[in-house]
Design a protein around this motif. Structure first.
Motif, PDB file in Angstrom:
ATOM      1  N   TYR A   1      79.003  87.089  34.269  1.00 18.93           N
ATOM      2  CA  TYR A   1      79.022  85.763  33.654  1.00 18.93           C
ATOM      3  C   TYR A   1      79.178  84.726  34.761  1.00 18.93           C
ATOM      4  O   TYR A   1      79.689  85.011  35.862  1.00 18.93           O
ATOM      5  CB  TYR A   1      80.129  85.618  32.606  1.00 18.93           C
ATOM      6  CG  TYR A   1      81.529  85.490  33.162  1.00 18.93           C
ATOM      7  CD1 TYR A   1      82.050  84.244  33.525  1.00 18.93           C
ATOM      8  CD2 TYR A   1      82.351  86.605  33.290  1.00 18.93           C
ATOM      9  CE1 TYR A   1      83.339  84.120  34.027  1.00 18.93           C
ATOM     10  CE2 TYR A   1      83.633  86.490  33.784  1.00 18.93           C
ATOM     11  CZ  TYR A   1      84.124  85.249  34.159  1.00 18.93           C
ATOM     12  OH  TYR A   1      85.385  85.131  34.661  1.00 18.93           O
ATOM     13  N   PHE A   2      78.746  83.530  34.475  1.00 12.28           N
ATOM     14  CA  PHE A   2      78.884  82.425  35.417  1.00 12.28           C
ATOM     15  C   PHE A   2      78.840  81.117  34.637  1.00 12.28           C
ATOM     16  O   PHE A   2      77.996  80.932  33.760  1.00 12.28           O
ATOM     17  CB  PHE A   2      77.758  82.428  36.464  1.00 12.28           C
ATOM     18  CG  PHE A   2      77.823  81.249  37.403  1.00 12.28           C
ATOM     19  CD1 PHE A   2      78.598  81.296  38.545  1.00 12.28           C
ATOM     20  CD2 PHE A   2      77.126  80.081  37.125  1.00 12.28           C
ATOM     21  CE1 PHE A   2      78.685  80.206  39.404  1.00 12.28           C
ATOM     22  CE2 PHE A   2      77.207  78.984  37.974  1.00 12.28           C
ATOM     23  CZ  PHE A   2      77.979  79.046  39.117  1.00 12.28           C
TER      24      PHE A   2
ATOM     25  N   GLY B   1      76.932  77.107  31.249  1.00 17.91           N
ATOM     26  CA  GLY B   1      76.869  78.510  31.602  1.00 17.91           C
ATOM     27  C   GLY B   1      77.452  79.407  30.537  1.00 17.91           C
ATOM     28  O   GLY B   1      77.706  78.999  29.402  1.00 17.91           O
ATOM     29  N   LEU B   2      77.669  80.675  30.941  1.00 16.02           N
ATOM     30  CA  LEU B   2      78.159  81.696  30.028  1.00 16.02           C
ATOM     31  C   LEU B   2      79.560  82.119  30.430  1.00 16.02           C
ATOM     32  O   LEU B   2      79.875  82.251  31.612  1.00 16.02           O
ATOM     33  CB  LEU B   2      77.230  82.915  30.048  1.00 16.02           C
ATOM     34  CG  LEU B   2      75.773  82.679  29.641  1.00 16.02           C
ATOM     35  CD1 LEU B   2      74.981  83.978  29.758  1.00 16.02           C
ATOM     36  CD2 LEU B   2      75.692  82.129  28.224  1.00 16.02           C
TER      37      LEU B   2
ATOM     38  N   ASP C   1      78.007  81.280  25.252  1.00 17.94           N
ATOM     39  CA  ASP C   1      77.561  80.001  25.799  1.00 17.94           C
ATOM     40  C   ASP C   1      78.679  78.977  25.639  1.00 17.94           C
ATOM     41  O   ASP C   1      79.118  78.698  24.522  1.00 17.94           O
ATOM     42  CB  ASP C   1      76.298  79.540  25.055  1.00 17.94           C
ATOM     43  CG  ASP C   1      75.661  78.303  25.703  1.00 17.94           C
ATOM     44  OD1 ASP C   1      76.315  77.675  26.554  1.00 17.94           O
ATOM     45  OD2 ASP C   1      74.513  77.965  25.352  1.00 17.94           O
ATOM     46  N   VAL C   2      79.135  78.404  26.759  1.00 19.14           N
ATOM     47  CA  VAL C   2      80.268  77.468  26.706  1.00 19.14           C
ATOM     48  C   VAL C   2      79.835  76.047  27.070  1.00 19.14           C
ATOM     49  O   VAL C   2      80.659  75.219  27.452  1.00 19.14           O
ATOM     50  CB  VAL C   2      81.405  77.929  27.650  1.00 19.14           C
ATOM     51  CG1 VAL C   2      82.040  79.202  27.138  1.00 19.14           C
ATOM     52  CG2 VAL C   2      80.903  78.096  29.079  1.00 19.14           C
ATOM     53  N   ARG C   3      78.564  75.752  26.910  1.00 23.28           N
ATOM     54  CA  ARG C   3      78.097  74.405  27.276  1.00 23.28           C
ATOM     55  C   ARG C   3      78.898  73.347  26.519  1.00 23.28           C
ATOM     56  O   ARG C   3      79.045  73.399  25.301  1.00 23.28           O
ATOM     57  CB  ARG C   3      76.613  74.268  26.939  1.00 23.28           C
ATOM     58  CG  ARG C   3      76.009  72.941  27.385  1.00 23.28           C
ATOM     59  CD  ARG C   3      74.518  72.893  27.051  1.00 23.28           C
ATOM     60  NE  ARG C   3      73.894  71.701  27.617  1.00 23.28           N
ATOM     61  CZ  ARG C   3      73.881  70.500  27.035  1.00 23.28           C
ATOM     62  NH1 ARG C   3      74.470  70.337  25.849  1.00 23.28           N
ATOM     63  NH2 ARG C   3      73.298  69.475  27.617  1.00 23.28           N
TER      64      ARG C   3
ATOM     65  N   ASP D   1      87.831  78.765  24.076  1.00 24.64           N
ATOM     66  CA  ASP D   1      88.523  79.882  23.428  1.00 24.64           C
ATOM     67  C   ASP D   1      88.893  79.616  21.981  1.00 24.64           C
ATOM     68  O   ASP D   1      89.683  80.368  21.406  1.00 24.64           O
ATOM     69  CB  ASP D   1      89.798  80.242  24.200  1.00 24.64           C
ATOM     70  CG  ASP D   1      89.496  80.760  25.590  1.00 24.64           C
ATOM     71  OD1 ASP D   1      88.346  81.129  25.850  1.00 24.64           O
ATOM     72  OD2 ASP D   1      90.429  80.793  26.420  1.00 24.64           O
ATOM     73  N   ARG D   2      88.381  78.552  21.402  1.00 24.44           N
ATOM     74  CA  ARG D   2      88.753  78.285  20.005  1.00 24.44           C
ATOM     75  C   ARG D   2      88.170  79.371  19.102  1.00 24.44           C
ATOM     76  O   ARG D   2      87.067  79.882  19.361  1.00 24.44           O
ATOM     77  CB  ARG D   2      88.265  76.901  19.573  1.00 24.44           C
ATOM     78  CG  ARG D   2      86.762  76.746  19.467  1.00 24.44           C
ATOM     79  CD  ARG D   2      86.381  75.297  19.152  1.00 24.44           C
ATOM     80  NE  ARG D   2      84.977  75.154  18.842  1.00 24.44           N
ATOM     81  CZ  ARG D   2      84.013  75.052  19.734  1.00 24.44           C
ATOM     82  NH1 ARG D   2      84.309  75.080  21.035  1.00 24.44           N
ATOM     83  NH2 ARG D   2      82.751  74.932  19.350  1.00 24.44           N
TER      84      ARG D   2
END
Length: 829
Positions: A494-495, A534-535, A541-543, A585-586
């Motif tokens: 992941y990045f 990124g992921l 996906d945390v965009r 992290d929700r």
């Protein structure tokens, strides 16, 4: 250990110089305008730090050699006071009133953000000498344990390694920390990880804890308190110092500090090297910490320029998972439930009960956290005529490191790896070791323009601001896998990268409308832009794109009915953006987190009587009462759960508040005996709490009803008491007593998810001698938890509904060490 005891005995037997035949000098330092005492002022005899004022504003120098000397008293935000002193056999007592001001102290940025008796806020000043008295190698939160409304905890159990501090129930993510006016809090998590700066306390010359919103600070808003640290001291005389400690759980601390004093009237150089090691109270909770501090300064007339760099490197065995409840209770049913949930072998399940309160989940020999943080600061203080000065700083913080983790039965596809086919078998999971990396830069500039008229200090003002940017790469690597599949060496699974820009401006002024009446106003505008792409782990996906603009006004009034008394009241607004984990992290199905707002009302009374004739001559008395009401909107409170790296998960609650009364008092007599106490009584409530449960698949099940409930990790009663005496010349004995009432692990106020109340008693001995061949030798002994209590200071919880709809709870705790000791030998040259 035998060598250490032999050294201590030898040092005690050393002959003392003739200086012991000289008389002591003591006194009280006060504000020249209000008469209030000033705790934490520095007192220098002939340019060397000799004493600091205690909570009652008093100081004592045990012996002054014969002849003429110069006594210099300094306090941040005040003009230095120089007094001639002549050594004599008879005791001398001085009055030392300081006038507000202090152009070109070298701390213009620090002064601009600190509270004083004009700003109508609750604060505590802590001097260098007060920190050194408790500094046996434990982390900075433990040195602040006796300040009002403070609760501290340690993952490893003994104060070395990862530690945490809460003030008024607020964790360090809501505590604004600065070093020399430069933000220390991580821009994404808002946490201040002091483990990255081990032994920082040995380089601090002053510290202020503000409770509530306080004054406008650089960095994020204070949501419970702020801690303002200064290391900008300029020592005019050359010095060398070393402190060495040894104690329980294989704990060692060694440091050496040096300074050139003022060279050619213009230059100063100071430095420190430190190392701290400990095995930790918990099993497999060792720490290996190294740090340095270096400063070079130049001063000429109205200009001061100082370059500072400091760094810390830590390697700690991971203890952040805590201890499961059955390890403390011995309950075999809960132990089996824990073993089933984590798929433990029979041997590992039995180890839970065998290791008990010192249990560690991890057994992999390199389950470690490895991180380094380098700080660079360039400070300029420039006088601009008689009444103005400018403080400015450029800064860069470079952080990088990883934690290494062994994990069993991991799905190959979660790591970007293909399933492995061996014959007719398809392997979809593997045991592996991964590393999760952080690689970041934080840089920017701050300034403060101060108006401090010397002729008439009735009106003072500051205009300041800052621009800061934070860039951070998060990525994970697989460094070993039982089934490597198609993965290359250091398979990156992941990045994501983050960029956060923060800029703000503020203006603050105090005006003494009348000799006894003053007003205070402060306003800040702050803008934040946060981009995340990124992921994350699990290929999520945390965009994120988030923008915030906050306006934070503050105002207060002070009234001094008589000399030594003050009434004050203030109102302040603080607004704060969510942290990274609130976004990434929700729980599934939960809305995006909202920014928090805090409306803070502080009302207080201060009384200081340096010569309290009721108690006898040379007796000082200080009392303070502070009422606070902190009303939150959309407060982000801990749910009790942690993410994969030990960060507490939080959720917005619509309406909540903290209210309470903080009482502090101190009394001292002739520097022979002193007593200081602080007591906080508070009520901390969520008004519209809605419980969230999780089903057997960990999908959220939201309760339909709302109800008032207690805020997690917020004790209703916190107290701290220090009784210190000097039974023999040079020997100081102190008892430190701490009490913390019940705390809940989540916001449900459930009795089966709580921390029990605890009380802790510590004993501290310090013996100082001054032989002819060295300035000072101090022998110290700190016995922690004298009464050998088995107590827990922190924890977390999570749970789910089983297939039958029955709630299952998994509680984890951080037990603190039973009776233990630290002994030290310090020398000053």
């Amino acid at each position: 250990m035998k060598n250490f005891l032999f050294l201590g005995a030898a040092l005690l037997a050393l002959p003392c110089s003739s200086a012991w035949a000289q008389g002591p000098v003591s006194g009280t330092v006060t504000d020249a305008r209000t008469g209030l005492v000033l705790p934490g002022a520095t007192v220098l005899l002939d340019g060397a730090a000799s004493a600091a004022t205690d909570a009652a504003g008093t100081f004592s120098i045990p012996a002054v050699p014969a002849g003429a000397h110069e006594l210099r008293v300094t306090f941040l935000g005040y003009e230095p006071l120089v007094q001639p002193v002549r050594g004599q056999v008879a005791a001398q007592r001085l009055a030392s009133p300081l006038r507000p001001g202090g152009v070109l102290t070298g701390e213009a940025l620090v002064t601009a953000s600190r509270a004083n008796d004009r700003t109508a806020t609750a604060y505590t000043n802590v001097s260098k000498e007060q920190l050194q008295a408790r500094n046996f190698g434990q982390d900075l939160p433990y040195l602040l344990d006796q300040t009002p409304s403070v609760v501290v905890t340690s993952d490893a159990g003994a104060g070395v390694g990862y530690t945490d501090i809460r003030i008024r129930g607020t964790s360090n993510t809501g505590i604004n920390m600065t070093i020399n006016g430069v933000p220390l809090n991580d821009a994404e998590s808002h946490g201040s990880f002091l483990i990255n700066l081990p032994d920082l306390a040995s380089s601090i010359n002053s510290l202020q804890v503000q409770r509530g919103v306080g004054t406008s600070q650089n960095g994020g808003a204070a949501f419970g308190a702020s801690i303002n640290i200064s290391t900008l001291e300029n020592r005019r005389e050359a010095y060398g110092e070393t402190q060495n400690s040894v104690g329980s759980f294989g704990t060692w601390k060694n440091n050496v500090s040096f300074g050139t004093g003022l060279l050619n009237g213009h230059f100063t150089v100071d430095g420190r090297l430190s190392r701290i090691k400990s095995d930790g109270y918990m099993n497999r909770a060792a720490s290996d910490l190294k740090s340095y501090y270096f400063a070079a300064g130049y001063q000429q007339k109205s200009t001061l320029l100082k370059f500072i760099t400091f760094s810390g490197r830590e390697k700690t065995y991971q203890a952040w998972n805590g201890v499961p409840e059955p390890a403390l209770t011995g309950d075999r049913t809960l132990a089996q439930q824990f073993a089933d949930n984590y798929a433990l072998s029979d041997a590992d399940a039995e180890r839970v009960l065998r290791e008990g309160r010192r249990y560690s989940f991890y057994t992999y020999d390199n389950q470690t956290d490895n991180y380094q943080q380098n700080h660079y600061q360039l400070h300029l203080t420039q006088g601009l005529g008689a009444d103005w000065n400018l403080g400015a700083a450029l800064h860069l913080t470079r952080g990088f490191g990883y934690y290494e983790n062994y994990q069993a039965a991991q799905a190959l596809t979660d790591y970007g790896l293909a399933d492995v086919i061996i014959g007719v078998d398809t392997i979809t999971a593997t045991n592996l070791i991964n590393r999760k990396w952080l690689d970041n830069y934080f840089y920017g500039g701050t300034f403060a323009l101060n108006y401090q008229p010397r002729a008439n200090d009735a009106f003072q003002a500051t205009v300041g601001g800052a621009w800061n940017q934070f860039v951070n790469d998060h990525y994970g690597e697989v460094i070993w896998a039982q089934y490597a599949s198609n993965g290359p060496i250091r398979q990156r699974y992941y990045f994501n990268d983050a960029r956060k820009t923060d800029y703000h401006a503020y203006a603050r002024a105090t005006w003494q409308v009348a000799p006894r009446l003053g007003v205070y106003a402060d306003a800040q505008v702050r803008h934040i832009a946060y981009n995340l792409d990124g992921l994350e782990e699990g290929l999520v996906d945390v965009r994120t794109r988030a923008r915030y603009t906050f306006f934070n006004p503050k105002a207060g009034v002070t009234f001094s009915p008589t000399a030594g008394q003050q009434l004050y009241a203030s109102y302040a607004v603080g607004q704060r953006e969510p942290v990274r984990a609130d976004f990434t992290d929700r729980p599934a199905g939960q809305p995006l987190p909202r920014a928090e707002r805090l409306d803070d009302i502080e009302v207080g009374y201060r009384f200081a009587q340096p010569e309290a004739t009721v108690l006898g001559p040379h007796t000082a008395l200080r009392l303070e009462a502070n009422y606070f009401y902190m009303r939150y909107r959309n407060q982000l409170v801990a749910t009790g759960q942690l993410d994969a790296v030990g960060t507490p998960l939080r959720t917005n609650v619509g309406r909540s508040y903290r209210t309470g009364l903080e009482l502090t008092g101190s009394a001292s007599a002739n520097d022979k005996v002193s007593l200081s106490s602080t007591l906080t009584l508070s009520r901390n409530r969520v008004l519209d709490y809605r419980q969230i449960l999780f089903d057997s698949n960990f999908a959220p099940v939201v309760s339909a009803e709302t109800r008032p409930s207690a805020i997690s990790y917020s004790p209703a009663v916190v107290s701290a008491h220090t009784l210190e005496g000097q039974p023999l010349k040079g020997l100081r004995v102190a008892l430190l007593y701490k009490t913390v009432s019940r705390q809940y692990l989540d916001n449900s106020a459930s009795e089966d998810r709580r921390l029990r109340p605890y009380q802790v008693l510590d004993l501290r001995l310090r013996y100082t001698i001054r032989p002819a061949w060295v300035k000072e030798i101090e022998l110290g002994l700190l016995v922690n938890n004298v009464l050998n209590r088995e107590y827990v200071a922190n924890g977390y919880t999570y749970g789910n509904l089983d297939a039958a709809g029955q709630q299952l709870n998994y509680n984890f705790y951080y037990p603190q060490a039973t009776r233990n000791f630290l002994a030290s030998v310090g020398m000053k040259f």
